[in-house]
Design an enzyme around this catalytic site. Structure first.
Site, short mmCIF file in Angstrom:
data_model
loop_
_atom_site.label_atom_id
_atom_site.label_comp_id
_atom_site.label_asym_id
_atom_site.label_seq_id
_atom_site.Cartn_x
_atom_site.Cartn_y
_atom_site.Cartn_z
N CYS A 110 112.33 27.20 34.90
CA CYS A 110 112.60 26.43 36.12
C CYS A 110 113.23 25.13 35.71
CB CYS A 110 111.35 26.25 36.95
SG CYS A 110 110.31 24.94 36.40
N LYS B 229 99.58 19.97 48.44
CA LYS B 229 100.27 21.24 48.17
C LYS B 229 99.62 21.94 46.97
CE LYS B 229 104.19 21.16 45.59
NZ LYS B 229 104.17 22.01 44.39
N ASN B 230 99.40 21.18 45.89
CA ASN B 230 98.95 21.81 44.66
C ASN B 230 97.48 22.21 44.68
OD1 ASN B 230 101.51 21.67 43.76
ND2 ASN B 230 101.19 19.98 42.31
N ARG C 176 109.81 21.53 50.05
CA ARG C 176 108.79 22.30 49.35
C ARG C 176 107.47 21.54 49.29
NH1 ARG C 176 110.57 25.07 43.89
NH2 ARG C 176 108.51 25.87 44.30
N ASP D 295 103.87 14.24 37.92
CA ASP D 295 104.44 14.40 39.27
C ASP D 295 104.75 13.07 39.94
OD1 ASP D 295 104.28 17.11 38.94
OD2 ASP D 295 102.54 17.41 40.24
N ARG E 279 108.45 26.50 30.75
CA ARG E 279 107.17 26.85 31.36
C ARG E 279 106.74 28.29 31.08
NH1 ARG E 279 107.33 24.47 37.37
NH2 ARG E 279 105.11 24.13 37.13
C1 EPZ Z 1 101.00 22.28 37.87
O1 EPZ Z 1 101.98 23.12 37.29
C2 EPZ Z 1 101.61 21.70 39.11
N1 EPZ Z 1 101.99 22.77 40.02
C3 EPZ Z 1 102.84 20.87 38.74
O2 EPZ Z 1 103.34 20.27 39.91
C4 EPZ Z 1 102.41 19.77 37.78
O3 EPZ Z 1 103.55 19.05 37.37
C5 EPZ Z 1 101.73 20.39 36.55
O4 EPZ Z 1 100.62 21.23 36.99
C6 EPZ Z 1 101.19 19.35 35.59
O5 EPZ Z 1 100.29 18.51 36.25
C7 EPZ Z 1 101.09 23.23 40.90
O6 EPZ Z 1 99.93 22.85 40.90
C8 EPZ Z 1 101.56 24.24 41.88
P1 EPZ Z 1 100.77 23.36 33.57
P2 EPZ Z 1 101.60 24.14 36.14
O7 EPZ Z 1 100.45 24.78 33.31
O8 EPZ Z 1 100.20 24.61 36.37
C9 EPZ Z 1 102.72 24.33 29.28
C10 EPZ Z 1 105.04 19.70 41.47
O9 EPZ Z 1 106.08 18.99 41.44
N2 EPZ Z 1 102.24 25.73 29.40
O10 EPZ Z 1 99.64 22.40 33.66
O11 EPZ Z 1 102.67 25.15 36.11
C11 EPZ Z 1 103.80 24.00 30.32
O12 EPZ Z 1 105.05 24.48 29.95
C12 EPZ Z 1 104.69 20.61 40.31
O13 EPZ Z 1 104.28 19.76 42.43
C13 EPZ Z 1 102.43 26.59 28.33
O14 EPZ Z 1 102.99 26.22 27.30
O15 EPZ Z 1 101.68 23.23 34.87
C14 EPZ Z 1 103.70 22.50 30.38
O16 EPZ Z 1 104.39 21.94 29.30
C15 EPZ Z 1 105.75 20.79 39.30
N3 EPZ Z 1 101.98 27.87 28.44
C16 EPZ Z 1 102.20 22.24 30.19
O17 EPZ Z 1 101.67 23.44 29.61
C17 EPZ Z 1 101.35 28.33 29.57
O18 EPZ Z 1 100.96 29.50 29.60
C18 EPZ Z 1 101.42 21.93 31.46
O19 EPZ Z 1 101.79 22.86 32.47
C19 EPZ Z 1 101.14 27.42 30.64
C20 EPZ Z 1 101.60 26.12 30.53
#
Ligand code: EPZ
Length: 434
Positions: free
Chosen positions: A126, A22-23, A409, A317, A131
């Site tokens: 969320c 998915k990701n 999902r 995850d 996030r």
């Molecule tokens: C991706 O989310 C995945 N989603 C998530 O999978 C996964 O848990 C996550 O990466 C971490 O591996 C998809 O690929 C669709 P991040 P993403 O930006 O990209 C902070 C699932 O269950 N952050 O790597 O949204 C954020 O809050 C999902 O399939 C900021 O602070 O995650 C988090 O603490 C859920 N500012 C950390 O970085 C920003 O602008 C990592 O989040 C962006 C992120």
């Protein structure tokens, strides 16, 4: 609303084909916005998030068509979808759509790079955490974009209609911000360097697809990615990489119930850290030609402490699924979540099944128990829901998981895959499930 009913206690045995990730599929679909030509994706999983993103992309002017099923094809085989964004008819991604799936915010990169403008709703919080999107904003600003926040929307413009290559250093690893800035940079003028980039396999898969579309990218899978921007990208064909989280989830399921599962059409190197932890817990893992055999016969489950980390560390995850497994370990486990601040919603539900878990900030201490006992539980997010299914498979008696739309999902035909391997699991749909 549908529910899933499980009668626990059966060992799992058989073969599970792993779907496309998915990701990886989501950013690959979004990459289709970068070119007027056709992008064909194979091995796309049949999931609610994929269908929702199709709707969102249609809104921007993307046509898509599906290849029909071939005679005799396994119903679990992935789908082939052709995407074509001949003309971008709308550069706005509205709140009603973006708020349903955070990853749809990532369209901001390709829209801005190709059209010189984008207006994308802030995704909002969320269940698993606040996030924010600050890294996206600073990353796109480093590529020359002017960005304002206007009534809940991020409004981005590229002065002169084209982004300029730049240097982006993310303060913390972000998968989504890496995808977005990398996509944007493929059409920017000059070189972009992304420092502290996410190294997740899904980033590598997206980069491979972008290169097939004519982009010039080096270093994907390392901390530094270099992109030489091009005037245009062209169509390509790409097969979505296997879902490492689905692989790890079924590995944990069989570790929990006992038995032996062949997980095929997958690649163990995508989840070495999780498989290493499972081996430490006493689970046998053998390589197969296109996957792994995961087995636990007789022996108990040893407790293993884990801390979630960006790739190649233990993935957030899989944290909920691993916690479900550790509820039956012969001892106490500490599980530390470092990626999202609110990713422990499964704890209260696992406790309903008889688990003993103490939560202190980002650390869960799980004291293994001899048995879990089935109960009605509620899904709260995608990975939390599947942890309840895993626990239910090993619990005594009936477990019903409600709000299973969360599962749809991200897990393709979960009940079918598990029941083929001996699990007593069924979906109770609509009226019948109330
Ligand atoms: C991706 O989310 C995945 N989603 C998530 O999978 C996964 O848990 C996550 O990466 C971490 O591996 C998809 O690929 C669709 P991040 P993403 O930006 O990209 C902070 C699932 O269950 N952050 O790597 O949204 C954020 O809050 C999902 O399939 C900021 O602070 O995650 C988090 O603490 C859920 N500012 C950390 O970085 C920003 O602008 C990592 O989040 C962006 C992120």
């Amino acid at each position: 609303m549908d529910k899933i009913r499980i009668v626990g206690g059966n060992a799992l045995s058989g073969t599970i084909p792993i779907s496309g990730a998915k990701n990886a599929a989501l950013p690959l679909m979004i990459a289709g916005l970068l070119t007027p030509d056709r992008l064909t994706l194979e091995n796309v999983p049949r999931l609610r998030d994929v269908a929702l993103l199709q709707r969102i992309l249609t809104n921007h002017g993307v046509d898509y068509s599906l290849d029909g099923k071939r005679p005799g094809q396994d119903p679990l085989a992935g789908q082939t979808i052709h995407f074509q964004a001949r003309d971008i008819v709308d550069t706005t991604a509205p709140y009603e759509l973006v708020s349903q799936m955070r990853a749809s915010f990532w369209v901001i990169g390709p829209l801005l790079a190709r059209m010189g403008e984008a207006r994308v709703s802030l995704p909002g919080g969320c269940a698993i955490g606040t996030r924010p999107v600050d890294f996206f904003i600073s990353g796109l600003k480093a590529l020359g974009a002017d960005i304002d926040i206007d009534r809940g929307y991020v409004v981005a413009r590229a002065p002169g209609g084209r982004l300029l290559g730049g240097r982006v250093t993310f303060p913390k690893v972000s998968v989504g911000a890496t995808h977005t800035v990398m996509m944007a940079a493929t059409l920017a003028k000059g070189e972009t360097v992304i420092e502290n980039a996410a190294r997740e396999p899904e980033v590598v898969d997206l980069a491979a697809c972008l290169v097939a579309m004519g982009a010039e990218i080096e270093g994907a899978g390392t901390e530094t990615i270099r992109i030489q921007g091009k005037r245009d990208l062209h169509g390509a064909w790409h097969s979505v990489l296997p879902d490492r989280i689905e692989t790890g989830t079924y590995a944990m399921a069989v570790a929990m119930t006992g038995g032996s599962l062949d997980l095929v059409n997958t690649a163990p190197e995508l989840l070495s850290s999780a498989l290493g932890v499972l081996a430490d817990a006493g689970v046998s893992i053998e390589p197969l030609k296109t996957g792994i055999r995961v087995r636990r016969d007789g022996g108990g489950i040893r407790p293993v402490d884990v801390t979630t980390e960006p790739f190649p560390g233990f993935p957030t995850d899989l944290q909920a699924q691993f916690m479900a497994l550790m509820t039956r370990a012969e001892g106490t486990t500490r599980i530390t979540e470092t990626i999202f601040e609110n990713r422990f919603m499964h704890v209260a539900e696992l406790v309903r099944l008889g688990a003993r878990i103490h939560l202190d900030g980002q650390v869960a201490t799980v004291e293994g128990v001899d048995r879990l006992i089935g109960a009605p539980v509620m899904a709260t997010d995608l990975r939390a829901s599947v942890s309840l299914v895993i626990a239910g498979l090993a619990a005594e008696g009936d477990t019903t998981v409600s709000r299973v739309y969360h599962l749809d999902r991200g897990f393709e035909r979960l009940e079918e895959k598990l029941s083929r391997c001996g699990a007593a699991i069924e979906r109770l749909s609509g009226e019948g499930s109330r």
